[in-house]
Design a protein around this motif. Structure first.
Motif, PDB file in Angstrom:
ATOM      1  N   LYS A  72       0.796  -1.227   0.000  1.00 52.87           N
ATOM      2  CA  LYS A  72       0.000   0.000   0.000  1.00 52.87           C
ATOM      3  C   LYS A  72       0.828   1.275   0.000  1.00 52.87           C
ATOM      4  O   LYS A  72       0.309   2.355  -0.301  1.00 52.87           O
ATOM      5  CB  LYS A  72      -0.951   0.004   1.206  1.00 52.87           C
ATOM      6  N   HIS A  73       2.091   1.174   0.312  1.00 45.87           N
ATOM      7  CA  HIS A  73       2.947   2.374   0.301  1.00 45.87           C
ATOM      8  C   HIS A  73       4.397   1.914   0.396  1.00 45.87           C
ATOM      9  O   HIS A  73       4.687   0.858   0.956  1.00 45.87           O
ATOM     10  CB  HIS A  73       2.611   3.283   1.491  1.00 45.87           C
ATOM     11  N   TYR A  74       5.291   2.710  -0.159  1.00 45.99           N
ATOM     12  CA  TYR A  74       6.724   2.462   0.035  1.00 45.99           C
ATOM     13  C   TYR A  74       7.467   3.776  -0.092  1.00 45.99           C
ATOM     14  O   TYR A  74       7.062   4.696  -0.814  1.00 45.99           O
ATOM     15  CB  TYR A  74       7.258   1.429  -0.971  1.00 45.99           C
ATOM     16  N   ASP A  75       8.543   3.893   0.642  1.00 45.28           N
ATOM     17  CA  ASP A  75       9.446   5.039   0.559  1.00 45.28           C
ATOM     18  C   ASP A  75      10.761   4.612   1.200  1.00 45.28           C
ATOM     19  O   ASP A  75      10.974   3.424   1.467  1.00 45.28           O
ATOM     20  CB  ASP A  75       8.850   6.292   1.234  1.00 45.28           C
ATOM     21  N   ARG A  76      11.646   5.550   1.445  1.00 47.19           N
ATOM     22  CA  ARG A  76      12.952   5.214   2.007  1.00 47.19           C
ATOM     23  C   ARG A  76      12.827   4.592   3.401  1.00 47.19           C
ATOM     24  O   ARG A  76      13.756   3.950   3.896  1.00 47.19           O
ATOM     25  CB  ARG A  76      13.831   6.463   2.075  1.00 47.19           C
ATOM     26  N   GLN A  77      11.682   4.781   4.054  1.00 45.61           N
ATOM     27  CA  GLN A  77      11.479   4.214   5.387  1.00 45.61           C
ATOM     28  C   GLN A  77      11.090   2.738   5.336  1.00 45.61           C
ATOM     29  O   GLN A  77      11.199   2.028   6.327  1.00 45.61           O
ATOM     30  CB  GLN A  77      10.392   5.006   6.131  1.00 45.61           C
ATOM     31  N   GLY A  78      10.600   2.275   4.176  1.00 43.47           N
ATOM     32  CA  GLY A  78      10.237   0.873   4.057  1.00 43.47           C
ATOM     33  C   GLY A  78       8.965   0.653   3.253  1.00 43.47           C
ATOM     34  O   GLY A  78       8.462   1.553   2.583  1.00 43.47           O
ATOM     35  N   MET A  79       8.447  -0.563   3.329  1.00 43.34           N
ATOM     36  CA  MET A  79       7.243  -0.962   2.595  1.00 43.34           C
ATOM     37  C   MET A  79       6.116  -1.223   3.585  1.00 43.34           C
ATOM     38  O   MET A  79       6.350  -1.774   4.670  1.00 43.34           O
ATOM     39  CB  MET A  79       7.504  -2.212   1.750  1.00 43.34           C
ATOM     40  N   VAL A  80       4.884  -0.868   3.196  1.00 43.75           N
ATOM     41  CA  VAL A  80       3.760  -0.878   4.131  1.00 43.75           C
ATOM     42  C   VAL A  80       2.629  -1.765   3.634  1.00 43.75           C
ATOM     43  O   VAL A  80       2.283  -1.747   2.451  1.00 43.75           O
ATOM     44  CB  VAL A  80       3.232   0.564   4.344  1.00 43.75           C
ATOM     45  N   PHE A  81       2.058  -2.557   4.553  1.00 41.13           N
ATOM     46  CA  PHE A  81       0.802  -3.259   4.282  1.00 41.13           C
ATOM     47  C   PHE A  81      -0.061  -3.214   5.537  1.00 41.13           C
ATOM     48  O   PHE A  81       0.424  -2.944   6.643  1.00 41.13           O
ATOM     49  CB  PHE A  81       1.025  -4.700   3.814  1.00 41.13           C
ATOM     50  N   TYR A  82      -1.363  -3.467   5.351  1.00 45.64           N
ATOM     51  CA  TYR A  82      -2.330  -3.402   6.448  1.00 45.64           C
ATOM     52  C   TYR A  82      -2.984  -4.758   6.641  1.00 45.64           C
ATOM     53  O   TYR A  82      -3.101  -5.547   5.702  1.00 45.64           O
ATOM     54  CB  TYR A  82      -3.391  -2.337   6.150  1.00 45.64           C
ATOM     55  N   THR A  83      -3.435  -5.014   7.886  1.00 54.00           N
ATOM     56  CA  THR A  83      -4.015  -6.314   8.183  1.00 54.00           C
ATOM     57  C   THR A  83      -4.774  -6.267   9.504  1.00 54.00           C
ATOM     58  O   THR A  83      -4.688  -5.290  10.260  1.00 54.00           O
ATOM     59  CB  THR A  83      -2.902  -7.392   8.268  1.00 54.00           C
ATOM     60  N   ASN A  84      -5.502  -7.341   9.772  1.00 59.56           N
ATOM     61  CA  ASN A  84      -6.123  -7.543  11.071  1.00 59.56           C
ATOM     62  C   ASN A  84      -5.028  -7.935  12.064  1.00 59.56           C
ATOM     63  O   ASN A  84      -4.263  -8.873  11.810  1.00 59.56           O
ATOM     64  CB  ASN A  84      -7.179  -8.648  10.947  1.00 59.56           C
TER      65      ASN A  84
END
Length: 218
Positions: A72-84
């Motif tokens: 769902k998102h990425y930048d120099r800080q890392g990669m992002v996903f969402y979940t329960n």
């Protein structure tokens, strides 16, 4: 056709990879720059679900698990996903924050593997994304106690209709059990298919503030 015949057919399935190579001189210093370039090409090629990634975690017994999740998102800080946060993967990441991702862009004869560690997103980050989702998706987050056992699909559908009526007016609140993770990247490996199985593989590994790049044998 016997099982043996099936196995023989599978064993002989192969094709040549001819879409192009990957050379050291063409690699950027930052792995996310190459990832962004490849992701843009995957989107331009109209691949189905170009942000879909296989997420691998390990339980307390060392048993690996994999599932497909959307980036769902990425930048120099890392990669992002969402979940329960009550899901199997979330529990496993609480016990062992190490994670592996794989982006399988088969149509372009490419794949990208990511190795790293996760950290939980802040409540503000989670809330901002949650309220950007379609309303029915927000309700769906409330419905599913992910990875828990249910008797039938009808249980989910009935709960969805019940909550849709309940949240008919106003903003849907953020469930306390819903959140996200950021993968802090330790390594990224890029694979480009090549003729005669002479594939191109390069791995970026953290080296202080920069990255060490090595070519790997296919």
């Amino acid at each position: 056709m016997t099982d043996s015949d099936n196995l023989q057919q599978i064993a002989h399935l192969r094709r040549e990879y001819t879409r192009g190579g990957l050379r050291r001189k063409d690699l950027p210093e930052q792995p996310l720059d190459l990832f962004e370039h490849w992701l843009r090409q995957a989107c331009d090629a109209q691949l189905p679900d170009p942000t879909a990634m296989s997420v691998a975690t390990v339980d307390e017994n060392g048993q690996p698990y994999q599932r497909i999740v959307l980036l769902k998102h990425y930048d120099r800080q890392g990669m992002v996903f969402y979940t329960n946060l009550g899901s199997r993967k979330a529990h496993q990441l609480e016990n062992n924050p190490r994670i592996s991702l794989l982006f399988p862009w088969h149509m372009l004869e490419r794949q990208v593997m990511v190795l790293g560690r996760v950290e939980k997103l802040s409540a503000l980050e989670v809330m901002k994304y949650f309220h950007s989702r379609p309303r029915d998706s927000q309700i769906g987050a409330w419905v599913s106690r992910q990875s828990s056992r249910i008797s039938a699909r009808g249980v989910l559908e009935s709960k969805f209709l019940e909550l849709k009526q309940k949240f008919q007016q106003g903003e849907i609140p953020l469930p306390s059990f819903w959140g996200g993770f950021r993968i802090k990247i330790d390594a990224m490996e890029f694979w480009q298919g090549g003729e005669h199985r002479l594939h191109d593989r390069f791995i970026y590994q953290r080296d202080g503030e920069g990255w060490k790049i090595d070519r790997l044998a296919p």
